[in-house]
Write an enzyme that holds these catalytic residues in place. Structure first.
Site, PDB file in Angstrom:
ATOM      1  N   ARG A  60       0.728  -1.234   0.132  1.00  0.00           N
ATOM      2  CA  ARG A  60       0.006   0.035  -0.051  1.00  0.00           C
ATOM      3  C   ARG A  60       0.870   1.106  -0.027  1.00  0.00           C
ATOM      4  O   ARG A  60       0.314   2.517  -0.477  1.00  0.00           O
ATOM      5  CB  ARG A  60      -0.816  -0.088   1.286  1.00  0.00           C
ATOM      6  CG  ARG A  60      -1.943   1.184   1.215  1.00  0.00           C
ATOM      7  CD  ARG A  60      -3.091   0.724   2.342  1.00  0.00           C
ATOM      8  NE  ARG A  60      -4.052   1.756   2.280  1.00  0.00           N
ATOM      9  CZ  ARG A  60      -4.372   2.549   3.409  1.00  0.00           C
ATOM     10  NH1 ARG A  60      -3.855   2.543   4.388  1.00  0.00           N
ATOM     11  NH2 ARG A  60      -5.358   3.420   3.087  1.00  0.00           N
ATOM     12  N   HIS A  64       0.338   4.622  -2.379  1.00  0.00           N
ATOM     13  CA  HIS A  64      -0.001   5.947  -1.856  1.00  0.00           C
ATOM     14  C   HIS A  64       1.039   6.985  -2.287  1.00  0.00           C
ATOM     15  O   HIS A  64       0.921   8.029  -2.235  1.00  0.00           O
ATOM     16  CB  HIS A  64      -0.149   5.812  -0.381  1.00  0.00           C
ATOM     17  CG  HIS A  64      -1.541   5.465  -0.088  1.00  0.00           C
ATOM     18  ND1 HIS A  64      -2.178   5.575   1.209  1.00  0.00           N
ATOM     19  CD2 HIS A  64      -2.348   4.577  -0.765  1.00  0.00           C
ATOM     20  CE1 HIS A  64      -3.531   5.289   1.145  1.00  0.00           C
ATOM     21  NE2 HIS A  64      -3.545   4.385  -0.070  1.00  0.00           N
ATOM     22  N   ASP A  65       2.414   6.314  -2.330  1.00  0.00           N
ATOM     23  CA  ASP A  65       3.630   7.180  -2.909  1.00  0.00           C
ATOM     24  C   ASP A  65       3.221   7.455  -4.333  1.00  0.00           C
ATOM     25  O   ASP A  65       3.259   8.578  -4.688  1.00  0.00           O
ATOM     26  CB  ASP A  65       4.977   6.538  -2.855  1.00  0.00           C
ATOM     27  CG  ASP A  65       6.017   7.170  -3.020  1.00  0.00           C
ATOM     28  OD1 ASP A  65       5.912   8.389  -3.086  1.00  0.00           O
ATOM     29  OD2 ASP A  65       7.031   6.643  -3.636  1.00  0.00           O
ATOM     30  N   ASP A  72       7.967   8.971  -5.927  1.00  0.00           N
ATOM     31  CA  ASP A  72       9.084   9.603  -5.629  1.00  0.00           C
ATOM     32  C   ASP A  72       9.385   9.527  -4.314  1.00  0.00           C
ATOM     33  O   ASP A  72      10.370  10.437  -3.731  1.00  0.00           O
ATOM     34  CB  ASP A  72       9.022  11.010  -6.076  1.00  0.00           C
ATOM     35  CG  ASP A  72       7.539  11.851  -5.164  1.00  0.00           C
ATOM     36  OD1 ASP A  72       6.816  10.940  -4.469  1.00  0.00           O
ATOM     37  OD2 ASP A  72       7.441  12.977  -5.174  1.00  0.00           O
ATOM     38  N   ASN A  92      -4.145   8.496   4.869  1.00  0.00           N
ATOM     39  CA  ASN A  92      -2.909   7.985   5.608  1.00  0.00           C
ATOM     40  C   ASN A  92      -2.761   8.044   6.955  1.00  0.00           C
ATOM     41  O   ASN A  92      -2.253   7.031   7.506  1.00  0.00           O
ATOM     42  CB  ASN A  92      -1.618   8.556   4.944  1.00  0.00           C
ATOM     43  CG  ASN A  92      -1.507   8.457   3.728  1.00  0.00           C
ATOM     44  OD1 ASN A  92      -1.908   7.606   2.908  1.00  0.00           O
ATOM     45  ND2 ASN A  92      -0.704   9.606   2.937  1.00  0.00           N
ATOM     46  N   HIS A 191      -6.346  -5.843  -2.484  1.00  0.00           N
ATOM     47  CA  HIS A 191      -7.158  -6.072  -1.148  1.00  0.00           C
ATOM     48  C   HIS A 191      -7.408  -7.524  -1.075  1.00  0.00           C
ATOM     49  O   HIS A 191      -8.399  -7.803  -0.170  1.00  0.00           O
ATOM     50  CB  HIS A 191      -8.593  -5.112  -1.355  1.00  0.00           C
ATOM     51  CG  HIS A 191      -8.303  -3.692  -1.186  1.00  0.00           C
ATOM     52  ND1 HIS A 191      -9.216  -2.756  -1.436  1.00  0.00           N
ATOM     53  CD2 HIS A 191      -7.112  -2.903  -1.048  1.00  0.00           C
ATOM     54  CE1 HIS A 191      -9.008  -1.374  -1.203  1.00  0.00           C
ATOM     55  NE2 HIS A 191      -7.476  -1.456  -1.000  1.00  0.00           N
ATOM     56  N   THR A 192      -6.865  -8.330  -1.733  1.00  0.00           N
ATOM     57  CA  THR A 192      -6.859  -9.576  -1.214  1.00  0.00           C
ATOM     58  C   THR A 192      -5.924  -9.917  -0.010  1.00  0.00           C
ATOM     59  O   THR A 192      -6.098 -11.190   0.618  1.00  0.00           O
ATOM     60  CB  THR A 192      -6.376 -10.671  -2.294  1.00  0.00           C
ATOM     61  OG1 THR A 192      -6.598 -12.149  -2.050  1.00  0.00           O
ATOM     62  CG2 THR A 192      -4.771 -10.421  -2.912  1.00  0.00           C
ATOM     63  N   ASP A 236     -10.058  -9.088   2.794  1.00  0.00           N
ATOM     64  CA  ASP A 236     -10.438 -10.408   2.241  1.00  0.00           C
ATOM     65  C   ASP A 236     -10.998 -11.419   3.384  1.00  0.00           C
ATOM     66  O   ASP A 236      -9.883 -11.907   3.936  1.00  0.00           O
ATOM     67  CB  ASP A 236      -9.461 -11.266   1.304  1.00  0.00           C
ATOM     68  CG  ASP A 236      -9.746 -12.487   0.966  1.00  0.00           C
ATOM     69  OD1 ASP A 236     -10.602 -12.932   1.252  1.00  0.00           O
ATOM     70  OD2 ASP A 236      -8.544 -12.984   0.178  1.00  0.00           O
ATOM     71  N   ASP A 244      -4.048 -13.981  -3.129  1.00  0.00           N
ATOM     72  CA  ASP A 244      -4.673 -14.929  -4.268  1.00  0.00           C
ATOM     73  C   ASP A 244      -6.013 -14.092  -5.001  1.00  0.00           C
ATOM     74  O   ASP A 244      -5.776 -12.743  -5.021  1.00  0.00           O
ATOM     75  CB  ASP A 244      -5.364 -16.165  -3.618  1.00  0.00           C
ATOM     76  CG  ASP A 244      -6.371 -15.855  -2.493  1.00  0.00           C
ATOM     77  OD1 ASP A 244      -6.732 -14.741  -2.475  1.00  0.00           O
ATOM     78  OD2 ASP A 244      -6.562 -16.605  -1.423  1.00  0.00           O
TER      79      ASP A 244
HETATM   80  C1  HEM Z   1      -9.386   1.546  -5.877  1.00  0.00           C
HETATM   81  C2  HEM Z   1      -8.898   2.615  -4.955  1.00  0.00           C
HETATM   82  C3  HEM Z   1      -8.543   2.160  -3.577  1.00  0.00           C
HETATM   83  C4  HEM Z   1      -9.273   2.301  -2.525  1.00  0.00           C
HETATM   84  C5  HEM Z   1     -10.618   3.334  -2.365  1.00  0.00           C
HETATM   85  C6  HEM Z   1      -8.635   1.875  -1.609  1.00  0.00           C
HETATM   86  C7  HEM Z   1      -8.806   2.125  -0.234  1.00  0.00           C
HETATM   87  C8  HEM Z   1      -8.306   1.424   1.029  1.00  0.00           C
HETATM   88  C9  HEM Z   1      -8.685   1.649   2.372  1.00  0.00           C
HETATM   89  C10 HEM Z   1      -9.851   2.423   2.743  1.00  0.00           C
HETATM   90  C11 HEM Z   1      -8.214   0.593   3.065  1.00  0.00           C
HETATM   91  C12 HEM Z   1      -8.338   0.428   4.810  1.00  0.00           C
HETATM   92  C13 HEM Z   1      -7.430   1.628   5.118  1.00  0.00           C
HETATM   93  C14 HEM Z   1      -7.467   1.887   6.739  1.00  0.00           C
HETATM   94  O1  HEM Z   1      -8.238   0.948   7.439  1.00  0.00           O
HETATM   95  O2  HEM Z   1      -7.114   2.831   7.145  1.00  0.00           O
HETATM   96  C15 HEM Z   1      -7.247   0.008   2.235  1.00  0.00           C
HETATM   97  C16 HEM Z   1      -6.176  -1.062   2.616  1.00  0.00           C
HETATM   98  C17 HEM Z   1      -5.243  -1.542   1.961  1.00  0.00           C
HETATM   99  N1  HEM Z   1      -5.058  -1.060   0.394  1.00  0.00           N
HETATM  100 FE1  HEM Z   1      -6.496   0.029  -0.559  1.00  0.00          FE
HETATM  101  N2  HEM Z   1      -7.511   1.328  -1.895  1.00  0.00           N
HETATM  102  C18 HEM Z   1      -7.404   1.335  -3.328  1.00  0.00           C
HETATM  103  C19 HEM Z   1      -6.535   0.892  -4.251  1.00  0.00           C
HETATM  104  C20 HEM Z   1      -5.603  -0.079  -3.748  1.00  0.00           C
HETATM  105  C21 HEM Z   1      -4.435  -0.248  -4.473  1.00  0.00           C
HETATM  106  C22 HEM Z   1      -4.070   0.171  -5.963  1.00  0.00           C
HETATM  107  C23 HEM Z   1      -3.347  -0.952  -3.592  1.00  0.00           C
HETATM  108  C24 HEM Z   1      -2.085  -1.569  -4.041  1.00  0.00           C
HETATM  109  C25 HEM Z   1      -1.924  -1.886  -5.227  1.00  0.00           C
HETATM  110  C26 HEM Z   1      -4.095  -1.105  -2.469  1.00  0.00           C
HETATM  111  C27 HEM Z   1      -3.377  -1.654  -1.350  1.00  0.00           C
HETATM  112  C28 HEM Z   1      -4.124  -1.630   0.062  1.00  0.00           C
HETATM  113  C29 HEM Z   1      -3.655  -2.886   0.964  1.00  0.00           C
HETATM  114  C30 HEM Z   1      -2.525  -3.856   0.781  1.00  0.00           C
HETATM  115  C31 HEM Z   1      -4.344  -2.407   1.985  1.00  0.00           C
HETATM  116  C32 HEM Z   1      -4.314  -3.049   3.410  1.00  0.00           C
HETATM  117  C33 HEM Z   1      -2.946  -2.457   4.212  1.00  0.00           C
HETATM  118  C34 HEM Z   1      -2.661  -3.029   5.531  1.00  0.00           C
HETATM  119  O3  HEM Z   1      -3.273  -3.997   5.947  1.00  0.00           O
HETATM  120  O4  HEM Z   1      -1.731  -2.309   6.223  1.00  0.00           O
HETATM  121  N3  HEM Z   1      -5.151  -0.424  -2.402  1.00  0.00           N
HETATM  122  N4  HEM Z   1      -7.277   0.743   0.945  1.00  0.00           N
END
Ligand code: HEM
Ligand SMILES: *[C@@H]1O[C@H](CO)[C@@H](O)[C@H](O)[C@H]1NC(C)=O
Ligand SMILES: *[C@@H]1O[C@H](CO)[C@@H](O)[C@H](O)[C@H]1NC(C)=O
Ligand SMILES: *[C@@H]1O[C@H](CO)[C@@H](O)[C@H](O)[C@H]1NC(C)=O
Length: 317
Positions: A60, A64-65, A72, A92, A191-192, A236, A244
């Site tokens: 993640r 976000h970077d 960067d 963040n 998000h898997t 997931d 997966d």
């Molecule tokens: C499509 C738009 C996306 C939205 C709206 C979104 C939103 C979110 C949100 C709300 C969370 C939970 C954050 C929290 O609890 O504070 C999250 C977690 C996460 N996101 Fe996304 N996300 C998106 C796309 C992505 C992308 C493109 C990636 C990586 C390629 C990604 C990777 C992750 C990962 C791995 C987590 C879990 C992080 C952890 O457990 O520390 N997300 N995301």
């Protein structure tokens, strides 16, 4: 000047300036820091062995970077007298993590080759290694990004997509970064793995109807309607520490944790791609890997005049 000296100089100019032509390359550190990739890989392996979730957190960080003024390393900068960093942006604050792991990797890289490997490249490499470590696909990471000297809190607040987003908002947020709808759907498969906080899915589980009711009930048990904002649930529900295609299978049975997740399978134009990924893990893996390379290409700083290679990922040199 003798002719052969001239030729040597010309060859040198070509060799020395090739990293400066704006192109990333998978062999960028092969000569300057041959151990770079193995150092990152070993450190990620250790961090994920210590805590599975760290793989998700590192993936993640790279996303976000990249979404704020390109890949960067800006997300790694602490607030300073000269600017407020991105760490307290809405998406963040109390949410992104893994900075200590990046610091550890940077320290090891500086010990091996001083001032060579950028923080932005550490993020790109650690993201790939995390996915691999959790059972996902691999890809060749493109390298040669340099680090920004500043960060953008306002950029982080406006450019990272929100969990409240509709399908069309998600599509335009990615298209603003040069990424296709298909890239967006594939990258969302990240998000898997990993966890979300109650505050990011409360409205979806309490107030929306496009959710499996047994799933909503089970999620509510750890996410009260008021309070418990930081309580975690797996993104997931089936296998949050395995990379997966289960995320897409969940969406098909309305078990997306976030509103923005379920938008991808809600009777709209993304449905067919979600269906494909839910039944074909290899197609998802191939598309995810390609989309990660595309995301890693967002506006990198390259060449000797742009940015710098930070000594400490938390502050400009
Ligand atoms: C499509 C738009 C996306 C939205 C709206 C979104 C939103 C979110 C949100 C709300 C969370 C939970 C954050 C929290 O609890 O504070 C999250 C977690 C996460 N996101 Fe996304 N996300 C998106 C796309 C992505 C992308 C493109 C990636 C990586 C390629 C990604 C990777 C992750 C990962 C791995 C987590 C879990 C992080 C952890 O457990 O520390 N997300 N995301
Ligand atoms: C702020 O910027 C100035 C000028 O670039 C620099 O000299 C100074 O060290 C910076 N301060 C911090 C805390 O980064
Ligand atoms: C970030 O989170 C902290 C701790 O919960 C909070 O005190 C602070 O107000 C938040 N900052 C922003 C900008 O929302
Ligand atoms: C659900 O909707 C009601 C009525 O609009 C609102 O008062 C309440 O705050 C919402 N609850 C959540 C958790 O979003």
């Amino acid at each position: 000047m003798k002719t052969n000296t001239l030729i040597a100089c010309l060859v040198l100019v070509v060799l020395c300036s090739s990293p400066g032509n704006g192109q990333l390359s998978s062999t960028f550190y092969d000569k300057m820091c041959p151990k770079a990739l193995s150092i990152v890989k070993a450190a990620v392996k250790q961090a994920v062995a210590k805590e599975n979730r760290m793989g998700a957190s590192l993936l993640r960080l790279h996303f976000h970077d990249c979404f704020v003024n390109g890949c960067d390393g800006s997300i790694l900068l602490d607030d300073s007298a000269n600017f407020t960093g991105e760490k307290t942006a809405g998406s963040n604050n109390n949410s992104v993590r893994g900075f200590d792991v990046i610091d550890t990797i940077k320290t090891q890289l500086e010990a091996a080759c001083i001032g060579i490997v950028s923080c932005a490249d550490i993020l790109a490499t650690a993201a790939r290694d995390s996915v691999v470590q959790l059972g996902g696909p691999t890809w060749r990471v493109q390298l040669g990004r340099r680090d920004s000297r500043s960060a953008s809190l306002s950029g982080a607040n406006s450019q990272i997509p929100a969990f409240t987003s509709s399908l069309s908002a998600l599509t335009s947020s990615f298209s603003n970064k040069g990424l296709s709808t298909n890239d967006m759907i594939a990258l969302s498969g990240a998000h898997t793995i990993g966890q979300g906080r109650c505050t990011t899915f409360r409205t979806h589980v309490y107030n929306e109807t496009n959710i499996n009711s047994a799933f909503a009930t089970s999620v509510k048990a750890n996410c009260p309607s008021t309070g418990g904002d930081n309580n975690l649930s797996p993104l997931d529900v089936q296998s949050s520490t395995v990379f997966d295609n289960q995320y897409y299978i969940n969406l098909k049975s309305q078990k997306g944790l976030l509103h923005s997740n379920q938008e991808l399978f809600n009777g709209g134009s993304a449905d067919s791609q979600v269906t494909t990924y839910s039944t074909n893990r290899n197609t998802f893996f191939t598309d995810f890997a390609a989309a990660m390379v595309n995301m890693g290409n967002i506006s990198p700083l390259t060449g000797t005049n742009a940015g710098e290679v930070r000594k400490n990922c938390r502050k400009p040199n």
